[in-house]
Design a protein around this motif. Sequence first.
Motif, PDB file in Angstrom:
ATOM      1  N   HIS A 332     -20.852 -29.004  89.037  1.00 18.44           N
ATOM      2  CA  HIS A 332     -20.910 -30.476  89.126  1.00 18.44           C
ATOM      3  C   HIS A 332     -22.273 -30.968  89.603  1.00 18.44           C
ATOM      4  O   HIS A 332     -22.378 -32.034  90.204  1.00 18.44           O
ATOM      5  CB  HIS A 332     -19.825 -30.966  90.105  1.00 18.44           C
ATOM      6  CG  HIS A 332     -18.429 -30.603  89.695  1.00 18.44           C
ATOM      7  ND1 HIS A 332     -17.712 -31.322  88.772  1.00 18.44           N
ATOM      8  CD2 HIS A 332     -17.628 -29.569  90.085  1.00 18.44           C
ATOM      9  CE1 HIS A 332     -16.505 -30.765  88.614  1.00 18.44           C
ATOM     10  NE2 HIS A 332     -16.442 -29.692  89.397  1.00 18.44           N
ATOM     11  N   ASP A 334     -24.651 -32.188  87.900  1.00 21.63           N
ATOM     12  CA  ASP A 334     -25.085 -33.401  87.229  1.00 21.63           C
ATOM     13  C   ASP A 334     -24.644 -34.653  87.972  1.00 21.63           C
ATOM     14  O   ASP A 334     -25.202 -35.735  87.761  1.00 21.63           O
ATOM     15  CB  ASP A 334     -24.559 -33.431  85.785  1.00 21.63           C
ATOM     16  CG  ASP A 334     -23.049 -33.316  85.738  1.00 21.63           C
ATOM     17  OD1 ASP A 334     -22.472 -32.631  86.626  1.00 21.63           O
ATOM     18  OD2 ASP A 334     -22.440 -33.898  84.823  1.00 21.63           O
ATOM     19  N   ARG A 335     -23.641 -34.515  88.890  1.00 21.87           N
ATOM     20  CA  ARG A 335     -23.157 -35.661  89.660  1.00 21.87           C
ATOM     21  C   ARG A 335     -23.626 -35.606  91.107  1.00 21.87           C
ATOM     22  O   ARG A 335     -23.249 -36.445  91.920  1.00 21.87           O
ATOM     23  CB  ARG A 335     -21.633 -35.706  89.617  1.00 21.87           C
ATOM     24  CG  ARG A 335     -21.101 -35.909  88.185  1.00 21.87           C
ATOM     25  CD  ARG A 335     -19.590 -35.873  88.122  1.00 21.87           C
ATOM     26  NE  ARG A 335     -18.996 -36.803  89.077  1.00 21.87           N
ATOM     27  CZ  ARG A 335     -18.031 -36.484  89.936  1.00 21.87           C
ATOM     28  NH1 ARG A 335     -17.578 -35.232  89.959  1.00 21.87           N
ATOM     29  NH2 ARG A 335     -17.530 -37.381  90.746  1.00 21.87           N
ATOM     30  N   ASP A 336     -24.432 -34.585  91.464  1.00 24.52           N
ATOM     31  CA  ASP A 336     -24.981 -34.419  92.821  1.00 24.52           C
ATOM     32  C   ASP A 336     -23.872 -34.417  93.886  1.00 24.52           C
ATOM     33  O   ASP A 336     -23.960 -35.103  94.912  1.00 24.52           O
ATOM     34  CB  ASP A 336     -25.987 -35.538  93.142  1.00 24.52           C
ATOM     35  CG  ASP A 336     -27.256 -35.406  92.324  1.00 24.52           C
ATOM     36  OD1 ASP A 336     -27.615 -34.253  92.001  1.00 24.52           O
ATOM     37  OD2 ASP A 336     -27.876 -36.440  92.011  1.00 24.52           O
ATOM     38  N   ILE A 337     -22.837 -33.632  93.641  1.00 28.39           N
ATOM     39  CA  ILE A 337     -21.746 -33.519  94.604  1.00 28.39           C
ATOM     40  C   ILE A 337     -22.150 -32.532  95.705  1.00 28.39           C
ATOM     41  O   ILE A 337     -22.528 -31.392  95.417  1.00 28.39           O
ATOM     42  CB  ILE A 337     -20.446 -33.055  93.933  1.00 28.39           C
ATOM     43  CG1 ILE A 337     -20.011 -34.056  92.861  1.00 28.39           C
ATOM     44  CG2 ILE A 337     -19.341 -32.866  94.976  1.00 28.39           C
ATOM     45  CD1 ILE A 337     -19.686 -35.428  93.408  1.00 28.39           C
ATOM     46  N   LYS A 369     -14.005 -33.362  90.968  1.00 26.95           N
ATOM     47  CA  LYS A 369     -13.827 -34.249  89.816  1.00 26.95           C
ATOM     48  C   LYS A 369     -13.695 -35.705  90.243  1.00 26.95           C
ATOM     49  O   LYS A 369     -14.155 -36.623  89.555  1.00 26.95           O
ATOM     50  CB  LYS A 369     -12.588 -33.830  89.025  1.00 26.95           C
ATOM     51  CG  LYS A 369     -12.745 -32.526  88.268  1.00 26.95           C
ATOM     52  CD  LYS A 369     -11.439 -32.142  87.585  1.00 26.95           C
ATOM     53  CE  LYS A 369     -11.576 -30.797  86.867  1.00 26.95           C
ATOM     54  NZ  LYS A 369     -10.294 -30.375  86.245  1.00 26.95           N
ATOM     55  N   THR A 372     -16.968 -39.014  95.042  1.00 28.02           N
ATOM     56  CA  THR A 372     -18.120 -39.868  94.738  1.00 28.02           C
ATOM     57  C   THR A 372     -19.416 -39.124  95.043  1.00 28.02           C
ATOM     58  O   THR A 372     -20.319 -39.064  94.207  1.00 28.02           O
ATOM     59  CB  THR A 372     -18.059 -41.159  95.570  1.00 28.02           C
ATOM     60  OG1 THR A 372     -16.840 -41.837  95.279  1.00 28.02           O
ATOM     61  CG2 THR A 372     -19.228 -42.067  95.232  1.00 28.02           C
ATOM     62  N   GLN A 373     -19.482 -38.569  96.266  1.00 27.67           N
ATOM     63  CA  GLN A 373     -20.685 -37.845  96.646  1.00 27.67           C
ATOM     64  C   GLN A 373     -20.397 -36.557  97.421  1.00 27.67           C
ATOM     65  O   GLN A 373     -21.195 -35.631  97.397  1.00 27.67           O
ATOM     66  CB  GLN A 373     -21.591 -38.735  97.528  1.00 27.67           C
ATOM     67  CG  GLN A 373     -22.212 -39.912  96.801  1.00 27.67           C
ATOM     68  CD  GLN A 373     -23.091 -40.726  97.736  1.00 27.67           C
ATOM     69  OE1 GLN A 373     -22.850 -40.761  98.936  1.00 27.67           O
ATOM     70  NE2 GLN A 373     -24.107 -41.380  97.174  1.00 27.67           N
TER      71      GLN A 373
END
Length: 463
Positions: A332, A334-337, A369, A372-373
């Motif tokens: 994940h 690409d979402r900087d989790i 999934k 948010t962060q």
Amino acid sequence: MNRHAKSLATRLFLSATAWVVLILVITGIVLSTVYKRSTERAFDRRLNFYLRTLIAEAAQPDDSSDKSERSVQSLGEPLFELPLSGWYWRMARTDGDKPEVRASRSLWDASLPRLEDKGIDLDQSGVRLGYVIGPENQRLRMVERPVDLGTEGKFLATVAGDATEIEDETWAFNTYLTVTFAALTVGLLLTTIFQVRYGLAPLKRISNSLAAIRSGQADRLEGEFPEEIAPLARETNALLDANRAIVERSRTHVGNLAHAIKTPLSVIVNEAGANRDDPLAIKVLEQAEIMRDQVAHHLERARIAARVTTIGTVTDVAPVIEALARTMEKIHRDRDILIDAEVNAGAKFRGERQDLEEMVGNLVDNACKWATQKVFIEVLLELTPGGALDPTLRIIVDDDGPGLSPAERTQVARRGQRLDETKPGSGLGLSIVTDLAALYGGSLTLGAAPIGGLRSELVLPGI
């Protein structure tokens, strides 16, 4: 029932203690009684000696015309001369109208009771023996005998002695006996403790060996055992071997079944996918995908169930969590989790590593999934008070996503129920985690996370 009542060592010690105390008490009572009777017999022989001496002196011929002036000796015992000394004799005439009583100087002006009046009969030797209360409330041991002196008349000869001598000797003997038996009791109890510990040592070894098997440090009971316990060790090892054989056969059957079912399903999916314009093909493809997910789910559950029956598998939790965190961050990225983990040092899971990876992986993947962060993983090892039971492993996964209402949490935990079809996956992840946790005797609960999203709390057996 408390812990001591369930302890075999405690039961053996208490039963042995009860028998030791009972036997020593009974023995003490018997010895005390025998000694008291022996002391009484010795005292009676002394009284009978004085009685015979008294009768012999009374039966001697006397030329004095005044019999009342006859000199009476002390019978060889100076105490008969001391007033109220506790030692007395008396000769009382029992025939004739005029009473005639001769007594020791120690009796002074007092009198002695008669055993005949107390209902005591003559024994085989023609005397009466018993206890009476004499002058000054003294407890006396008395012997009396009816005597016929011919022309001088019939008399009742009585000799009494202070019974304190009997009581003092008996008390001294009982004191020595009590001290001796108390020391003997302590010695026997210490011996009993040693015997119990030594005798149950092989059972303790078996208990430790079983604990080692459960913790994964051993796979069999090793060592030599006494012949009474050796069959138990052999049967336990045989049971462990049979269990492993059953698990291996189950794994083989599950694998064969998986291959047998997946191949026909793949053919159906491929054939249906080649005719996507046909509504029937589309429906077959949709149902085939559902079948594939369900078959995969149940085969996985069967595989885990077979593996759970294996005794002695233990997994370190920290490496699994760290590896999953790194993997999910890459998936994940690409979402900087951001995945933060806090693991209790030394936390271990009583089960297979891949099962733990599957359960925690599903939870972390689901959190990533919807997050948010941030995703936060916390692993706690909770010990039971006193250490009587195995510890509990608690794995908490929080995310800062939108979260779920209580009704939505119930729905999403059901097999195949999804709230958002836009997210990838079959919707079976949480259901699989619930089933696997239940197979290990654990549970999965959903709640509200402090950081704003969903909290997934997985409870599993630890060590």
